[in-house]
Design an enzyme around this catalytic site. Structure first.
Site, PDB file in Angstrom:
ATOM      1  N   GLU A  36     -38.882  71.083  -3.606  1.00 39.60           N
ATOM      2  CA  GLU A  36     -37.733  70.454  -4.255  1.00 39.60           C
ATOM      3  C   GLU A  36     -37.756  70.688  -5.758  1.00 39.60           C
ATOM      4  O   GLU A  36     -36.726  70.955  -6.372  1.00 39.60           O
ATOM      5  CB  GLU A  36     -37.728  68.953  -3.948  1.00 39.60           C
ATOM      6  CG  GLU A  36     -36.579  68.187  -4.559  1.00 39.60           C
ATOM      7  CD  GLU A  36     -35.233  68.525  -3.947  1.00 39.60           C
ATOM      8  OE1 GLU A  36     -34.217  68.399  -4.666  1.00 39.60           O
ATOM      9  OE2 GLU A  36     -35.179  68.926  -2.770  1.00 39.60           O
ATOM     10  N   ILE A  38     -40.595  71.915  -9.154  1.00 38.71           N
ATOM     11  CA  ILE A  38     -41.893  72.236  -9.736  1.00 38.71           C
ATOM     12  C   ILE A  38     -41.695  72.217 -11.247  1.00 38.71           C
ATOM     13  O   ILE A  38     -40.688  72.708 -11.753  1.00 38.71           O
ATOM     14  CB  ILE A  38     -42.438  73.590  -9.238  1.00 38.71           C
ATOM     15  CG1 ILE A  38     -43.856  73.843  -9.760  1.00 38.71           C
ATOM     16  CG2 ILE A  38     -41.507  74.733  -9.558  1.00 38.71           C
ATOM     17  CD1 ILE A  38     -44.546  75.045  -9.143  1.00 38.71           C
ATOM     18  N   GLY A  46     -46.941  79.415 -20.172  1.00 34.13           N
ATOM     19  CA  GLY A  46     -47.422  80.656 -20.769  1.00 34.13           C
ATOM     20  C   GLY A  46     -48.934  80.775 -20.825  1.00 34.13           C
ATOM     21  O   GLY A  46     -49.461  81.702 -21.430  1.00 34.13           O
ATOM     22  N   GLY A  48     -50.828  80.425 -17.842  1.00 33.72           N
ATOM     23  CA  GLY A  48     -51.305  80.687 -16.483  1.00 33.72           C
ATOM     24  C   GLY A  48     -51.309  79.480 -15.568  1.00 33.72           C
ATOM     25  O   GLY A  48     -51.636  79.599 -14.391  1.00 33.72           O
ATOM     26  N   GLY A  50     -48.704  77.718 -14.483  1.00 33.21           N
ATOM     27  CA  GLY A  50     -47.630  77.838 -13.490  1.00 33.21           C
ATOM     28  C   GLY A  50     -48.065  78.679 -12.310  1.00 33.21           C
ATOM     29  O   GLY A  50     -47.846  78.318 -11.151  1.00 33.21           O
ATOM     30  N   ASN A  77     -31.991  79.777 -14.871  1.00 39.07           N
ATOM     31  CA  ASN A  77     -33.381  79.372 -15.061  1.00 39.07           C
ATOM     32  C   ASN A  77     -34.267  80.590 -15.361  1.00 39.07           C
ATOM     33  O   ASN A  77     -34.355  81.508 -14.541  1.00 39.07           O
ATOM     34  CB  ASN A  77     -33.877  78.657 -13.808  1.00 39.07           C
ATOM     35  CG  ASN A  77     -35.213  78.000 -13.983  1.00 39.07           C
ATOM     36  OD1 ASN A  77     -36.052  78.457 -14.734  1.00 39.07           O
ATOM     37  ND2 ASN A  77     -35.432  76.920 -13.254  1.00 39.07           N
ATOM     38  N   TYR A  83     -40.760  83.665 -10.359  1.00 45.29           N
ATOM     39  CA  TYR A  83     -40.761  83.578  -8.897  1.00 45.29           C
ATOM     40  C   TYR A  83     -40.742  84.966  -8.264  1.00 45.29           C
ATOM     41  O   TYR A  83     -41.414  85.213  -7.272  1.00 45.29           O
ATOM     42  CB  TYR A  83     -39.594  82.734  -8.401  1.00 45.29           C
ATOM     43  CG  TYR A  83     -39.674  81.305  -8.855  1.00 45.29           C
ATOM     44  CD1 TYR A  83     -40.817  80.543  -8.651  1.00 45.29           C
ATOM     45  CD2 TYR A  83     -38.607  80.701  -9.509  1.00 45.29           C
ATOM     46  CE1 TYR A  83     -40.904  79.237  -9.075  1.00 45.29           C
ATOM     47  CE2 TYR A  83     -38.684  79.380  -9.946  1.00 45.29           C
ATOM     48  CZ  TYR A  83     -39.829  78.662  -9.720  1.00 45.29           C
ATOM     49  OH  TYR A  83     -39.911  77.371 -10.142  1.00 45.29           O
TER      50      TYR A  83
END
Length: 116
Positions: A36, A38, A46, A48, A50, A77, A83
């Site tokens: 839903e 993150i 920036g 690492g 994520g 986004n 992604y």
């Protein structure tokens, strides 16, 4: 996600992000993890975190026997590049899926039509 606030004090932790997810089911592929939201705090982007977080979600999905992870991203986004780098497919492009929603007023109208 927690990270040490001070490497000299590993028990001191600071919240740097979160994920909201739940299980869903696909008619064709079975159990999936629906992501839903993150979020990583801007000060920690920036670095690492994520990717670390996203890989942890993928590991959870695999350990939970999910066939996939589903999520929606607005076209503006900047994380869309992230992604794609993580291997995600844009289903709007690859499979021509469209994401629909019934808002509260549309639900009310639909049910009002049912009463007549």
């Amino acid at each position: 996600m927690l990270c040490p606030a001070d490497p000299a004090r590993p028990l001191t932790r600071k919240l740097i992000g979160y994920a909201i997810c739940y299980y869903s089911y696909s008619t064709w592929q079975g159990k999936s993890l629906a992501l839903e939201d993150i979020y990583i705090r801007p000060a920690y982007r920036g670095n690492g975190y994520g990717e670390l977080f996203f890989r942890a979600l993928a590991k959870h999905a695999k350990e939970s026997r999910c066939s996939r992870v589903d999520f929606h991203v607005l076209n503006w986004n900047p994380a869309t590049k992230f992604y794609r780098r993580m291997g995600a497919l844009d289903l709007t492009e690859t499979e021509s899926w469209h994401f629909y929603r019934l808002q509260k007023d549309a639900i009310d109208r639909l049910l009002a039509d049912d009463r007549q």
